[in-house]
Every structure is written in structure tokens, then in C-alpha cells.
Design an enzyme around this catalytic site. Structure first.
Site, mmCIF file in Angstrom:
data_model
loop_
_atom_site.group_PDB
_atom_site.id
_atom_site.type_symbol
_atom_site.label_atom_id
_atom_site.label_comp_id
_atom_site.label_asym_id
_atom_site.label_seq_id
_atom_site.Cartn_x
_atom_site.Cartn_y
_atom_site.Cartn_z
ATOM 1 N N HIS A 140 -4.490 -10.071 13.724
ATOM 2 C CA HIS A 140 -4.149 -11.607 15.392
ATOM 3 C C HIS A 140 -3.844 -10.696 16.802
ATOM 4 C CE1 HIS A 140 -6.143 -13.326 11.847
ATOM 5 N NE2 HIS A 140 -5.511 -13.370 11.403
ATOM 6 N N ARG A 143 -3.781 -0.998 13.534
ATOM 7 C CA ARG A 143 -5.656 -1.155 13.549
ATOM 8 C C ARG A 143 -5.636 -2.229 14.074
ATOM 9 N NH1 ARG A 143 -4.109 1.851 9.021
ATOM 10 N NH2 ARG A 143 -4.647 4.349 9.309
ATOM 11 N N ASP A 172 -2.498 -4.533 3.730
ATOM 12 C CA ASP A 172 -2.995 -4.731 4.729
ATOM 13 C C ASP A 172 -3.853 -6.128 5.285
ATOM 14 O OD1 ASP A 172 -0.994 -3.196 5.309
ATOM 15 O OD2 ASP A 172 -2.270 -1.283 5.845
ATOM 16 N N GLU A 230 0.603 -1.180 -0.033
ATOM 17 C CA GLU A 230 0.001 0.160 -0.428
ATOM 18 C C GLU A 230 1.003 1.569 -0.049
ATOM 19 O OE1 GLU A 230 -4.659 -0.519 2.264
ATOM 20 O OE2 GLU A 230 -2.350 -1.616 3.734
ATOM 21 N N GLU A 236 -10.023 -3.451 5.461
ATOM 22 C CA GLU A 236 -9.709 -2.134 4.234
ATOM 23 C C GLU A 236 -8.416 -2.518 2.766
ATOM 24 O OE1 GLU A 236 -10.951 1.177 2.621
ATOM 25 O OE2 GLU A 236 -11.571 0.677 4.311
ATOM 26 N N ASP A 253 -6.578 -6.137 7.683
ATOM 27 C CA ASP A 253 -7.639 -5.694 7.831
ATOM 28 C C ASP A 253 -8.803 -5.549 6.487
ATOM 29 O OD1 ASP A 253 -7.178 -3.766 6.347
ATOM 30 O OD2 ASP A 253 -7.514 -2.019 8.017
ATOM 31 N N TYR A 263 1.097 -4.153 13.540
ATOM 32 C CA TYR A 263 -0.134 -3.547 12.513
ATOM 33 C C TYR A 263 -0.559 -2.764 13.626
ATOM 34 C CZ TYR A 263 -3.916 -2.313 9.342
ATOM 35 O OH TYR A 263 -4.913 -2.017 8.312
#
Length: 841
Positions: A328, A285, A81, A9, A85, A83, A283
């Protein structure tokens, strides 16, 4: 040529990952989403809720480059990522780049380390369509809510407003808290404290167990205590423990960074993103507090090395929320042997994450709590002294003491002297002080995040943009609330008797807390009155649960949208048709001079006071509210005072002086110069002496500090911070310069950089017409005089590039202006000449 193409990203992440992969891999960045719903129009087929995605104009070249790289690669690894998104980004890439299932692989990792990347390469999977659909459902639902509710606000409240599913609920929280504070009636009581001395003259601070409601009760107690012998009635010592907090989630990191480092939510997430992309943390978020076994082992090794075996207590935490799914693992360092990093600002946040994670794997702190009861059977209430001693610091060694809002500072690490039951104590003094109950506190950013999380509204990735949005929309603001003053009674019992005094106490002041603006309150009241279900906290949380069910494959996203829209759209139509306009209007009373009604309401340029009716033959009078005033609370007397502005004072140095209020707040006008009145100062209090003082200060500030090419250079501070002024050009001074001690070379550097920028500002300039196409911070714009207009897209939907704008004709630019402002080129009618009065015969 590399056989493998990895698409991530961000360029920072690409740079870090490229270090871990061999020459067979090329890592490129998509710079986030490559396509989205169109900026203009809803972009959703409402018959079946199919989104109409498009590649944004600024991503077309990037997409073309990615397509060229795809053709050269044998395998494309989608590494966005982990998630929802990120899953949607991978799906959009696969679809837009026409990736076949056999030529693509989806990989995920929650930390950017060599082991994590290589492990991900060894364990690829396909795109999880359930996660993609959960993201699509959120995006589509939020777009529909925003696009259908916002036009209702334009018609019923004021043009240019916006509504959103989560932002409107966040606004509601702030508004309701403010209304609660206004409605709060403080109740007085008397808190009694005593300082007692043991045989060795050591002091013991103790508080009466229960406050008195009335002054007379507190005074009677002091009179009774005057002749009472105080004894130690009981001593109780209990062992206790303090337990380390779980590792950080997104929400708890935002809250702790706010309280410990003073960072706002946006700053915290920006820095955390950098720490993640550069491989320092996992990560960022996540709503999970879980740690991997690898992390637990890494923390243990570091604790044993640094503190010793008696400080180690490996443990894992479980997430209370059943919907925790964003990642996770909790936010933690990727390498526990790395105790600090070079970048000072990043290091502050890294240290917070590092110490919190380490502390979570350390032994509990052991404490000893002591409670001493002091008094006499003849007294109606007894005193109590509390103390706490740390016997073993445990996790506090790494993280320190964290106090919660309801904990008393006096109880922490206060060592009480040794006393025995029955021991007689002497009092040094006993005080009874009047206290008032306080309303609930206004929200800080951290408190608002915590509340949204408690209510189940939004997800880790939404908190920062939601809070930023309600500020950008000017629905809430962080402003300083000036404290009020009230009298309190304090009675002190000493050896010479009871002394009573009346003291001044400040209350109600606030800094850096969210306060709703007038327009924010009006918007909230309109939405809660007309869209109660959408702004209901339970409904918003239920929608989040639906997204979770879609992500797990237990619900079809289009079925969820059909059910939602079948109830939502009819409500929109009903409100649009039947709801009354809203402007927060309040009738304050009658103007004593004219007998006309006085209103407080939202006007075209913001909150204002109006005397008279809109349809009166004589036009109504208007006055703007001052910064500290609010249409919900302003009184008739305060409103009428505003009509004294502007007022004239005596000339200063031959130039007229006026005091007034304008778009940018209160001012003193001296000749043609507008001078801002200092923040918090009431313009109505500015007299001749004060006005002259403000003018002198301005002249002193405007005195030249240097010369550049024979012209004077002055300095000052404005809305956008400190600046220097050269030949009517205002030049912002960045923080890296010492503004108080600018050197000649600093001034030369700033001016030359600004002049170079100004030279490159105009793309086209028609001086006679006062029309120009210019480069602004946010891209090219059109200017007519001081008015700014957007540059529309081309017929094919793409943006104009700078070279295109150099070829645009004046007539075309005038069409753009007219489309946005039909009256832009209308000729102003000259006032009709007054007829001379007829001569009397």
C-alpha cells in the site's frame, strides 16, 4: 503460557515484533515457506493443475515445533508479509498446521513499528484466497514452463541447461542488445566548439547548434570563421524548476542503489530486507509510490525542524501502473526523526531511502536557465552557450542533483558571464572534432531492472532472483570488454591559423555490464526460434496481467492454466519431435593445411573450434576459445591461431616450459606447476622472456612469508580470492584480515581454524577406495577421487542426517555413485601391445 501465537516469516522480524507485544503473545518464525512443490518431479497433476505440496525435509522439525506451539495457544495470528507470496505462506501454514477458522487470524502491516503491529492486531482479516491463487498460478505456470522446456534444451542443445518464463525473456533482452551492438555501424560527424572572450576576458564555452557530416564542411566553416567578427546575437534567460522524484519503489530503489552506491540488485534487496525486519523502513517489495498521511506528517515535521517552512511542500504521488498491488505504500523510513543507524552498510541504504523520501516532500528547486547565441549572419550555423544557476535549492538540500542519462554535464550549475546583445566577442580557439555515433549501451543490473519493469515483465519480488538466475546458469556474465582504438581528426582554429592533427581514440570498452555467453546466445536463439510466443515480451506481460486479474478475483486460476497449457504442451511435443539440434555452429572457412572445414560451435566443455568432420576417418582437431572470444564473431584466422596452443619454450632451471589454455584459462606450465597468465593477456603473445618473467613472479609470490610448527607458509591469490598455503592446504583469507600485512598470530589463527575444520570434514573415509562422505559448504557430499556426487534421499523422501551417514556401508555408497555415473568403476582397457615389425628377409 501465552494465549496467542504469532507466526512471521523470519527470526529477525520475530525478534523485533516480540518487543512490541506483551506476555500474552509468543512470536515464532516459519523461516519462509514451510512447504512447496517437490524438488524432484513436476509435482503437479496436469489433468486439473492441482499442485502436490510437501513439507521440505529441513522444515519437518520446525513444523513439528509449530504444531506443538499451536496446541498450547488459543489464537494463532498469521503475520507473514502482505504481498502474494506472504499470503501463500499464511495459507500453507493454516493448512499444514490444521488451523480452524475460529482459531486463526490473518494480520498484515507494511512496517514493523509498535503502532503498526497493534493496529494490525485490532484489524485482523481472513486469508485472501484470491491472492493465494495468484501466487499458485505463478508458481505452477513457471514450474510447468521450466520442467517441460528444460528437457528440450537438454536434448537439442546441451545437458544440464534450464529455461524459465521470466529468466528466458531477461536473457533475450541481453542477447538482442549484444547483437544490436555488433551490427551497429558508427557514423562520423564533426562537432564544433568555441571558446569566446568578452570585453573583460571572461570565457564562454559555446557549441555549434548542428554538427557537420563531412570533414570538408567543418574545415570550410573554420576558414570562414577565421575572418568573421563574432557578436552576441541573443540572450535569453528563463526561470525553471526541478521537481523531486517520487519515493522509492522496489525497482527505483534497485536502480538508485546501483548508480549511487554501486550495489547489485541482490545486495540491495538483502540490505533492504534487514532494514525492514529490524523496523527501520516500510515493506521493501512494492510498486506503489503512495505515502500514508502519517508518513507525510512525519516528513513535514522533520523538514520544518531541520530546514524551515520555505522548504516544506507536502504532496502525494500516484502510481502510473494500473497493476501496482504489492503493497500500500512506497519504501520509506518508519521514523523520520531517526536520521542514521549504527550499522555502516545498512546506514548507506537507509540514508538513500531517508533522503529520497524527505526530498519528495520538499519544495521544488528554482533555477535560472540562460542561453546565449553567438555568431554572425555570414555564417551558416550559429554557436549556443547554455548555463544554469540554482536560485533556491529546495529538495536538492536533502537529496542533491540527479542527472538523467540524456542530460549534458556542461549545463549543470554553469554560471555564464554577463553579456549584452550586439557585444563583440573575440574567439580564443574554435575546434572541430570528429565524433562517431555510439550503439545502445549494454545493460547494467539497474538498467535491466528498469527495462523489465517498463515491459511489464515480472514483479518487484522477481527482479533480483531473475537476474541472479541468468548469471548462475552462466547465460550472461559481467566481464571487462577491452576497448579498441581508432583514429579521429581534430582541427583547431587559433590566431595563427588552422592546425589539423590525427589523434587516437579508444572506444567500445565496457566494465560491469551484462554480456551474453556463447551458451547463453545458443539457448536464446533456440528458444526464440522455437518458442516465440513464450519469449514474446507482450505475452510475458499479458501473463502478469492474468495474475493480477486472479488476485482481484476477476479470473479463475485453473481456467487460465487450462488455456495456457492447451497451447503450450503441443508446442513442446512438436519442437521435441521436429526441431534440429542447436550448438551455434558456424563454418568459418577451410583450413589451408588440410583443406577441411573449420567450425566454431558449442562443445561438451564449452565454446570451441573444430577442424574436420565428426564422422571422418581421421578424428577432428579441437581447440578451446579464449575468454575474450565468441563463436558468433571469431574469424577464421583467429580460430586457426588457437591451434598453435599449446607450444613449448626452452627449459627454465632444467624444467620444461609450455604455454597453453585449460579449464581455468591460459597458463604457463613449468615442470608440473601451472601458472595462470594474467587476465586479458593473449597466451599466443607469451614468448620465452615473458614466460620466464611469469615464472619469476610466481616463485616470488610462493616464497615463505612465515613458519608454522617448522613448516613454511606461503601466500597467493586464486580464483576464490587471497589465500595462504601450509603443507599443501590452501586456506582462504577473509576480508577482515589485512592480506598484505598478515601477522604471525593471524597466520596461526587461520591455519588452526582450517585444521580443525579439516578434522571435522570426513563423515566416512575409505582411503584405499579413494571414496569419502564429506561435509561441504552446501551439505554432505560423496567424493570418488576428485569427482563429487550427490547424496540421494532416503526411501521415505527425507534427507540423510550426519548420524545416518556414519552408518552407511561402502557398497551402498558405490550404488549411489553408479546411479549417477555408470562408468565410475569401469576398468580401463589396457592398450594392446604393439606387434614387433616382421624382420626383412
Amino acid at each position: 503460557m501465552p494465549k496467542n501465537l504469532v507466526i512471521v516469516e523470519s527470526p529477525a522480524k520475530a525478534k523485533t515484533i516480540q518487543k512490541y507485544l506483551g506476555s500474552d503473545f509468543e512470536v515464532k518464525s516459519s523461516f519462509g515457506h514451510i512447504r512447496d512443490l517437490p524438488k524432484k518431479g513436476m509435482g503437479i497433476d496436469l489433468t486439473n493443475f492441482t499442485p502436490e505440496y510437501e513439507v521440505s525435509a529441513d522444515k519437518k522439525k520446525l513444523v513439528a515445533d509449530l504444531k506443538a506451539s499451536v496446541k498450547k495457544a488459543e489464537m494463532v495470528w498469521l503475520a507473514s508479509d502482505e504481498d502474494r507470496e506472504g499470503e501463500a505462506i499464511a495459507w500453507h501454514l493454516a493448512d499444514e498446521l490444521k488451523l480452524k477458522p475460529e482459531n486463526r487470524k490473518r494480520i498484515v502491516f507494511h512496517e514493523i513499528t509498535k503502532n503498526a503491529i497493534l493496529k494490525a492486531i485490532e484489524n485482523p482479516r481472513d486469508i485472501d484466497q484470491n491472492l493465494v491463487n495468484a501466487q499458485q498460478a505463478r508458481r505452477v505456470l513457471d514450474r510447468i514452463v521450466g520442467f517441460e522446456m528444460s528437457p528440450v534444451l537438454w536434448k537439442k542443445v546441451k545437458p544440464g541447461l534450464s529455461a524459465g518464463r521470466v529468466q528466458s525473456v531477461a536473457l533475450r533482452l541481453v542477447v538482442e542488445r549484444e547483437k544490436e551492438i555488433r551490427a551497429f555501424v558508427p557514423k562520423p560527424s564533426f562537432k564544433v566548439e568555441g571558446i569566446f572572450l568578452n570585453n573583460e576576458k571572461q570565457q564562454i564555452l559555446a557549441k555549434l547548434k548542428k554538427d557537420f557530416e563531412k570533414e570538408s564542411e567543418a574545415e570550410n566553416f573554420l576558414n570562414l570563421a577565421k575572418s568573421t567578427e563574432f557578436k552576441v546575437l541573443n540572450v535569453e534567460t528563463k526561470p525553471g524548476t526541478r521537481t523531486a522524484s517520487a519515493p522509492f519503489t522496489t525497482s527505483t530503489l534497485q536502480q538508485e542503489a546501483s548508480s549511487r552506491l554501486g550495489y547489485n540488485v541482490t545486495t540491495t534487496m538483502r540490505l533492504a530486507q534487514r532494514l525492514y525486519e529490524e523496523g527501520f523502513i516500510t515493506y521493501m517489495r512494492t510498486d506503489s509510490v503512495n505515502l500514508s498521511q502519517e508518513a507525510i506528517n512525519g516528513a513535514k515535521a522533520q523538514i520544518l525542524s531541520e530546514y524551515g517552512e520555505n522548504y516544506s511542500k507536502p504532496r502525494n504521488y500516484t502510481t502510473k501502473s494500473s497493476s501496482a498491488q504489492e503493497a500500500h505504500e512506497a519504501i520509506r523510513p518508519t521514523d523520520f526523526s531517526l536520521k542514521s543507524i549504527a550499522d555502516a552498510q545498512l546506514n548507506k541504504l537507509y540514508q538513500l531511502i531517508y533522503r529520497r523520501t524527505l526530498a519528495s516532500q520538499m519544495e521544488n528547486a528554482k533555477i535560472e536557465r540562460t542561453v546565449i547565441e553567438i555568431g554572425n549572419a555570414a555564417l551558416p550555423q550559429q554557436f549556443e552557450a547554455q548555463g544554469e544557476v540554482i536560485i533556491f535549492d529546495g529538495f536538492l538540500k536533502a537529496y542533491g542533483i540527479v542527472k538523467t542519462e540524456d542530460e549534458d554535464d556542461d549545463n549543470h550549475e554553469k554560471l555564464l558571464p554577463k553579456v549584452s546583445v550586439g557585444e563583440v566577442l573575440d574567439y580564443k580557439n574554435i575546434t572541430a572534432t570528429e565524433k562517431f555515433t555510439r550503439p545502445a549501451a549494454r545493460f547494467t543490473e539497474a538498467m535491466l531492472v528498469k527495462k523489465l519493469e517498463e515491459l511489464g515483465i515480472g514483479r518487484p519480488s522477481t527482479y533480483a532472483p531473475t537476474i541472479q538466475t541468468i548469471q548462475n546458469r552462466e547465460y550472461v556474465e559481467k566481464k571487462e570488454i577491452e576497448p579498441q582504438t581508432r583514429e579521429i581528426v581534430k582541427m583547431t582554429l587559433g590566431k595563427s591559423g588552422i592546425k589539423k592533427e590525427v589523434l587516437q581514440e579508444k572506444f567500445g570498452g565496457d566494465k560491469n555490464k551484462f554480456v551474453p555467453t556463447d551458451i547463453g546466445e545458443v539457448v536464446n536463439d533456440f528458444l526464440t526460434n522455437n518458442f516465440a510466443e513464450i519469449l514474446d515480451y507482450g505475452f510475458t506481460a499479458k501473463v502478469e496481467e492474468s495474475f493480477d486479474h486472479i488476485a482481484s478475483g476477476d479470473q479463475k486460476w485453473k481456467e487460465m492454466m487450462t488455456d495456457f497449457y492447451s497451447k503450450f504442451h503441443p508446442r513442446i511435443e512438436d519442437v521435441e519431435e521436429n526441431a534440429n539440434r542447436a550448438n551455434g555452429e558456424r563454418i568459418l572457412g577451410k583450413d589451408p593445411k588440410s583443406g577441411k572445414n573449420v567450425y566454431a560451435r558449442i562443445g561438451r566443455f564449452g565454446p570451441m573450434i573444430q577442424i574436420g568432420e565428426q564422422d571422418d576417418e581421421e578424428k577432428p582437431k579441437f581447440a578451446s576459445l579464449l575468454a575474450h572470444q565468441n563463436i558468433s564473431t571469431i574469424s577464421l584466422d583467429e580460430a586457426l591461431e588457437l591451434f598453435k596452443l599449446p607450444f613449448d619454450l626452452k627449459d627454465v632451471d632444467g624444467l620444461p616450459v609450455t604455454v597453453g589454455v585449460g579449464r581455468f584459462g591460459p597458463y604457463v606450465k613449468w615442470g608440473e606447476t601451472y601458472i595462470s597468465i594474467p587476465k586479458g593477456e593473449d597466451p599466443l603473445s607469451v614468448d620465452q622472456e615473458r614466460a620466464e618473467e611469469i615464472i619469476r613472479e610466481k616463485n616470488l609470490a610462493d616464497a615463505p612469508i612465515a613458519q608454522y610448527k617448522g613448516e613454511p607458509v606461503t601466500k597467493g591469490s586464486g580464483r576464490f580470492g587471497p589465500f595462504i598455503k601450509y603443507k599443501n592446504i590452501f586456506i582462504n583469507v577473509p576480508k577482515r584480515y589485512n592480506f598484505e600485512n598478515l601477522s604471525q598470530s593471524d597466520i596461526q589463527e587461520l591455519i588452526e581454524a582450517k585444521l580443525e575444520k579439516e578434522a571435522n570434514r570426513y563423515i566416512q573415509h575409505w582411503e584405499k577406495e579413494k571414496i569419502s562422505i564429506e561435509n561441504a559448504r552446501w551439505g554432505p557430499i560423496v567424493k570418488l577421487g576428485k569427482n563429487i556426487y550427490k547424496i540421494p534421499k532416503k526411501k521415505d523422501g527425507s534427507k540423510y542426517e550426519a548420524e545416518d551417514l556414519q552408518e552407511v556401508s561402502l557398497d551402498e555408497v558405490k550404488k549411489w555413485i553408479k546411479a549417477q555415473d555408470p562408468k565410475a568403476f569401469a576398468e580401463k582397457k589396457k592398450p594392446a601391445a604393439k606387434k614387433a615389425p616382421a624382420k626383412k628377409k
